[in-house]
Scaffold this motif. Structure first.
Motif, mmCIF file in Angstrom:
data_model
loop_
_atom_site.group_PDB
_atom_site.id
_atom_site.type_symbol
_atom_site.label_atom_id
_atom_site.label_comp_id
_atom_site.label_asym_id
_atom_site.label_seq_id
_atom_site.Cartn_x
_atom_site.Cartn_y
_atom_site.Cartn_z
ATOM 1 N N ILE A 159 0.845 -1.201 0.000
ATOM 2 C CA ILE A 159 0.000 0.000 0.000
ATOM 3 C C ILE A 159 0.877 1.246 0.000
ATOM 4 O O ILE A 159 1.924 1.290 0.649
ATOM 5 C CB ILE A 159 -0.920 -0.004 1.243
ATOM 6 C CG1 ILE A 159 -1.861 -1.214 1.201
ATOM 7 C CG2 ILE A 159 -1.732 1.282 1.334
ATOM 8 C CD1 ILE A 159 -2.650 -1.397 2.480
ATOM 9 N N SER A 160 0.467 2.273 -0.697
ATOM 10 C CA SER A 160 1.212 3.528 -0.735
ATOM 11 C C SER A 160 1.227 4.188 0.644
ATOM 12 O O SER A 160 0.235 4.149 1.385
ATOM 13 C CB SER A 160 0.568 4.479 -1.749
ATOM 14 O OG SER A 160 1.066 5.794 -1.600
ATOM 15 N N ARG A 162 0.987 7.194 1.106
ATOM 16 C CA ARG A 162 -0.017 8.263 1.085
ATOM 17 C C ARG A 162 -1.372 7.746 1.586
ATOM 18 O O ARG A 162 -2.090 8.446 2.323
ATOM 19 C CB ARG A 162 -0.158 8.829 -0.329
ATOM 20 C CG ARG A 162 1.092 9.573 -0.806
ATOM 21 C CD ARG A 162 0.877 10.190 -2.179
ATOM 22 N NE ARG A 162 2.082 10.840 -2.679
ATOM 23 C CZ ARG A 162 2.458 12.083 -2.396
ATOM 24 N NH1 ARG A 162 1.674 12.830 -1.614
ATOM 25 N NH2 ARG A 162 3.564 12.589 -2.896
ATOM 26 N N LEU A 163 -1.729 6.534 1.194
ATOM 27 C CA LEU A 163 -2.984 5.947 1.695
ATOM 28 C C LEU A 163 -2.908 5.712 3.197
ATOM 29 O O LEU A 163 -3.907 5.861 3.911
ATOM 30 C CB LEU A 163 -3.276 4.642 0.964
ATOM 31 C CG LEU A 163 -3.716 4.761 -0.502
ATOM 32 C CD1 LEU A 163 -3.924 3.377 -1.099
ATOM 33 C CD2 LEU A 163 -5.006 5.582 -0.602
ATOM 34 N N CYS A 164 -1.719 5.350 3.669
ATOM 35 C CA CYS A 164 -1.538 5.134 5.102
ATOM 36 C C CYS A 164 -1.771 6.433 5.876
ATOM 37 O O CYS A 164 -2.460 6.442 6.901
ATOM 38 C CB CYS A 164 -0.130 4.601 5.355
ATOM 39 S SG CYS A 164 0.041 3.660 6.874
ATOM 40 N N ALA A 166 -3.538 8.962 4.796
ATOM 41 C CA ALA A 166 -4.955 9.292 4.664
ATOM 42 C C ALA A 166 -5.776 8.539 5.712
ATOM 43 O O ALA A 166 -6.732 9.084 6.286
ATOM 44 C CB ALA A 166 -5.446 8.943 3.255
#
Length: 389
Positions: A159-160, A162-164, A166
């Motif tokens: 997972i990126s 950035r998603l983490c 978010a």
């Protein structure tokens, strides 16, 4: 018991967010940030220092709001800052925006910590107060460990980052709503204490308190900014992806940090001067082991575990030591002790980043260890006054 459960749960959530991903998240994701934004060690140090400067500013704003409006506003402002700041990190297109997000998110810890202590002192009965404060304190260790777990899931599932971040912002938004509901039930009496007590804190017996705070803040901030990154750059641990190393560092850090709940009992057993020396020694050994054994599982466990003990127990010591020295100014004196720690947290990573670029991360971490060692050597029993002024 009227406000015990609501304030305990709200405080747990606020500290889990503020001292988990909001304050520690930058150090946890330094390898990803280095890659995404081409950051040097000096840049890592300065952004980390900027985050801790946000913590310092948050402490000052919290005290001002607490004196005038009571505990609810600074707590809710802190969680709003965490939500916005972590969202900004998730969307950051460049290094300046990343730095702004780190600064804003880290300010949440300063905004929410001392006001929650004040809220519990004001609205929870004497017999239930220790239990409520323990629940709130537990949020710090659990929040750090969960942030590490989220980073581990990110690595394992691809997972990126950035998603983490978010996800962190969304969790903060939920905590904000929960805290708003909790404080809506509390009366709206403004004011949290005396407004003109700063000059009363200029008192010789308080100098060791502030010195310990400065050494603790410097050591812990350098560890947060550079220890996990140094382990990654040294090849990581056997049997796991290299970029999963920081996750294990912070999981271990957070879980061992739960020993902070035992600080009062340990102090009663061995005395405050001995406890302070041991905590300074724990901080020194932690950064030294990270420097010497950066690619060893035992080194990771010892280094991150001792750092968790060092940070959480020293935080607890600053809380009850400041309250004992200034019983008429419990919130203000604790804020002053945390400001001393924040000053070390601001200076430490910035200087450490420059030293790392010049001499290497290992040498820089070993150099950092000299500060808590010297503090422990200079400290004398007569310097530690654990009685009211």
């Amino acid at each position: 018991m009227r406000y015990f459960w609501s304030l305990s749960a709200a405080g747990f959530a606020a500290t889990a967010i503020g001292f988990g991903p909001a304050r520690m998240g930058f150090g946890l994701f330094v390898p990803e940030f280095r890659s995404a934004f081409s950051m040097s060690s000096s840049a890592v140090g300065f952004v980390s220092s900027l985050g801790f400067f946000g913590f310092l500013i948050g402490l000052l704003i919290a005290q001002a709001l607490l004196d005038r409006r009571g505990p609810g506003l600074p707590v809710l402002s802190g969680l709003a800052a965490a939500t916005f700041g972590m969202g900004l990190v998730a969307l950051a297109p460049n290094l300046p925006v990343l730095a702004l997000g780190v600064f804003t998110a880290a300010s949440s810890a300063g905004l929410a910590w001392t006001p929650f202590n004040n809220a519990i002192h004001r609205y929870v009965s004497d017999q239930n107060r220790p239990a409520a404060l323990s629940v709130v304190s537990t949020g710090t260790g659990i929040g750090i460990a969960l942030a590490g777990l989220a980073a581990l899931v990110m690595v394992l599932l691809g997972i990126s980052w950035r998603l983490c971040w978010a996800f962190f912002a969304a969790a903060s938004a939920v905590a904000l709503v929960g805290n708003w509901a909790a404080f809506c039930r509390i009366d709206k009496n403004a004011g949290g204490g005396p407004r003109d007590g700063w000059k009363d804190l200029i008192h010789p017996p308080a100098i060791p308190l502030f010195a310990i705070g400065f050494a603790y803040g410097t050591t812990s901030a350098v560890f947060i900014a550079f220890a996990a990154d140094h382990m990654v750059n040294s090849g990581g641990m056997r049997g796991i992806p290299v970029n999963a190393t920081p996750a294990f560092v912070y999981i271990c850090y957070g879980l061992f940090g739960l020993t902070g709940l035992l600080t009062g009992r340990v102090r009663d057993r061995i005395g405050l001067p001995v406890l302070l020396r041991l905590l300074m020694l724990a901080g020194a050994i932690s950064v030294s082991v990270a420097a010497i054994f950066p690619d060893n599982w035992m080194g990771l466990a010892v280094s991150s575990g001792l750092q968790g003990v060092h940070v959480m127990m020293t935080s607890a010591v600053l809380a009850f030591w400041s309250e004992r020295l200034f019983p008429a100014l419990p919130s203000l004196s604790f804020t002053a002790a945390l400001l001393a720690a924040a000053a070390g947290s601001v200076l430490g990573p910035a200087l450490a980043g420059v030293a790392s670029d010049a001499f290497g991360a290992g040498a820089m971490l070993l150099g950092t260890a000299t500060l808590p060692i010297l503090t422990a050597l200079v400290l004398r029993n007569r310097h530690v006054r654990d009685t009211p002024r």
